[in-house]
Design a protein around this motif. Structure first.
Motif, PDB file in Angstrom:
ATOM      1  N   VAL A  16     -38.045   8.515  27.368  1.00  0.00           N
ATOM      2  CA  VAL A  16     -39.464   8.641  27.021  1.00  0.00           C
ATOM      3  C   VAL A  16     -39.658   7.933  25.684  1.00  0.00           C
ATOM      4  O   VAL A  16     -38.925   8.196  24.725  1.00  0.00           O
ATOM      5  N   MET A  17     -40.646   7.040  25.612  1.00  0.00           N
ATOM      6  CA  MET A  17     -40.917   6.287  24.392  1.00  0.00           C
ATOM      7  C   MET A  17     -42.387   6.407  24.023  1.00  0.00           C
ATOM      8  O   MET A  17     -43.233   6.662  24.879  1.00  0.00           O
ATOM      9  N   TRP A  18     -42.696   6.176  22.729  1.00  0.00           N
ATOM     10  CA  TRP A  18     -44.076   6.192  22.242  1.00  0.00           C
ATOM     11  C   TRP A  18     -44.129   5.454  20.929  1.00  0.00           C
ATOM     12  O   TRP A  18     -43.110   5.186  20.300  1.00  0.00           O
ATOM     13  N   GLU A  19     -45.331   5.101  20.505  1.00  0.00           N
ATOM     14  CA  GLU A  19     -45.539   4.433  19.225  1.00  0.00           C
ATOM     15  C   GLU A  19     -46.665   5.122  18.463  1.00  0.00           C
ATOM     16  O   GLU A  19     -47.638   5.568  19.058  1.00  0.00           O
ATOM     17  N   ALA A  20     -46.512   5.195  17.150  1.00  0.00           N
ATOM     18  CA  ALA A  20     -47.529   5.789  16.275  1.00  0.00           C
ATOM     19  C   ALA A  20     -47.936   4.760  15.223  1.00  0.00           C
ATOM     20  O   ALA A  20     -47.202   3.808  14.957  1.00  0.00           O
ATOM     21  N   LYS A  44     -36.209  12.290  12.380  1.00  0.00           N
ATOM     22  CA  LYS A  44     -36.341  11.125  11.493  1.00  0.00           C
ATOM     23  C   LYS A  44     -37.715  10.486  11.683  1.00  0.00           C
ATOM     24  O   LYS A  44     -38.040  10.011  12.777  1.00  0.00           O
ATOM     25  N   PRO A  45     -38.554  10.457  10.628  1.00  0.00           N
ATOM     26  CA  PRO A  45     -39.874   9.833  10.750  1.00  0.00           C
ATOM     27  C   PRO A  45     -39.763   8.350  11.097  1.00  0.00           C
ATOM     28  O   PRO A  45     -38.966   7.629  10.510  1.00  0.00           O
ATOM     29  N   ASP A  46     -40.546   7.921  12.077  1.00  0.00           N
ATOM     30  CA  ASP A  46     -40.546   6.524  12.502  1.00  0.00           C
ATOM     31  C   ASP A  46     -41.858   6.243  13.220  1.00  0.00           C
ATOM     32  O   ASP A  46     -42.534   7.163  13.679  1.00  0.00           O
ATOM     33  N   THR A  47     -42.204   4.965  13.347  1.00  0.00           N
ATOM     34  CA  THR A  47     -43.401   4.590  14.095  1.00  0.00           C
ATOM     35  C   THR A  47     -43.096   4.408  15.581  1.00  0.00           C
ATOM     36  O   THR A  47     -43.991   4.410  16.399  1.00  0.00           O
ATOM     37  N   MET A  48     -41.813   4.264  15.911  1.00  0.00           N
ATOM     38  CA  MET A  48     -41.384   4.083  17.297  1.00  0.00           C
ATOM     39  C   MET A  48     -40.524   5.279  17.691  1.00  0.00           C
ATOM     40  O   MET A  48     -39.502   5.546  17.064  1.00  0.00           O
ATOM     41  N   GLY A  49     -40.944   6.028  18.702  1.00  0.00           N
ATOM     42  CA  GLY A  49     -40.188   7.195  19.138  1.00  0.00           C
ATOM     43  C   GLY A  49     -39.487   6.937  20.448  1.00  0.00           C
ATOM     44  O   GLY A  49     -40.001   6.226  21.310  1.00  0.00           O
ATOM     45  N   GLU A  50     -38.299   7.529  20.581  1.00  0.00           N
ATOM     46  CA  GLU A  50     -37.510   7.345  21.799  1.00  0.00           C
ATOM     47  C   GLU A  50     -36.597   8.542  22.001  1.00  0.00           C
ATOM     48  O   GLU A  50     -35.883   8.949  21.085  1.00  0.00           O
ATOM     49  N   VAL A  51     -36.630   9.116  23.201  1.00  0.00           N
ATOM     50  CA  VAL A  51     -35.729  10.208  23.565  1.00  0.00           C
ATOM     51  C   VAL A  51     -35.178   9.922  24.956  1.00  0.00           C
ATOM     52  O   VAL A  51     -35.944   9.729  25.907  1.00  0.00           O
ATOM     53  N   ARG A  65     -44.558  16.124  27.489  1.00  0.00           N
ATOM     54  CA  ARG A  65     -45.569  15.746  26.508  1.00  0.00           C
ATOM     55  C   ARG A  65     -44.859  15.538  25.179  1.00  0.00           C
ATOM     56  O   ARG A  65     -43.823  16.154  24.896  1.00  0.00           O
ATOM     57  N   VAL A  66     -45.453  14.697  24.348  1.00  0.00           N
ATOM     58  CA  VAL A  66     -44.915  14.408  23.020  1.00  0.00           C
ATOM     59  C   VAL A  66     -45.906  14.920  22.000  1.00  0.00           C
ATOM     60  O   VAL A  66     -47.096  14.595  22.052  1.00  0.00           O
ATOM     61  N   LEU A  67     -45.411  15.737  21.074  1.00  0.00           N
ATOM     62  CA  LEU A  67     -46.222  16.259  19.977  1.00  0.00           C
ATOM     63  C   LEU A  67     -45.753  15.574  18.701  1.00  0.00           C
ATOM     64  O   LEU A  67     -44.588  15.740  18.304  1.00  0.00           O
ATOM     65  N   VAL A  68     -46.614  14.796  18.058  1.00  0.00           N
ATOM     66  CA  VAL A  68     -46.236  14.103  16.828  1.00  0.00           C
ATOM     67  C   VAL A  68     -46.798  14.867  15.624  1.00  0.00           C
ATOM     68  O   VAL A  68     -47.823  15.513  15.706  1.00  0.00           O
TER      69      VAL A  68
END
Length: 69
Positions: A16-20, A44-51, A65-68
């Motif tokens: 699962v990936m996302w961008e902020a 770890k804070p980042d603009t690109m998330g990946e799990v 769902r992803v909660l940022v």
């Protein structure tokens, strides 16, 4: 900026990936039913998330769902 999307699908795993728009931490919640009881924290804070999720049941529908923060 980019809502969660799925990559690298296998029979028992998925990523699962996302961008902020600014660095953030996140929690990915997932399960085969709601309310979702499984979670992975991205500390770890980042603009690109990946799990990457492994050991999923084949041919089974999962909710996520992803909660940022």
């Amino acid at each position: 900026v980019v809502e969660p999307y799925l990559q690298f699908v296998t029979r028992t795993g998925i990523t699962v990936m996302w961008e902020a728009n600014e660095p953030c931490t996140a929690t990915l919640e997932y399960d085969t039913a709601t309310p979702m009881k499984k979670a992975v924290k991205v500390e770890k804070p980042d603009t690109m998330g990946e799990v990457a999720l492994a050991n999923l049941e084949p041919n089974t529908k999962y909710f996520y769902r992803v909660l940022v923060k």
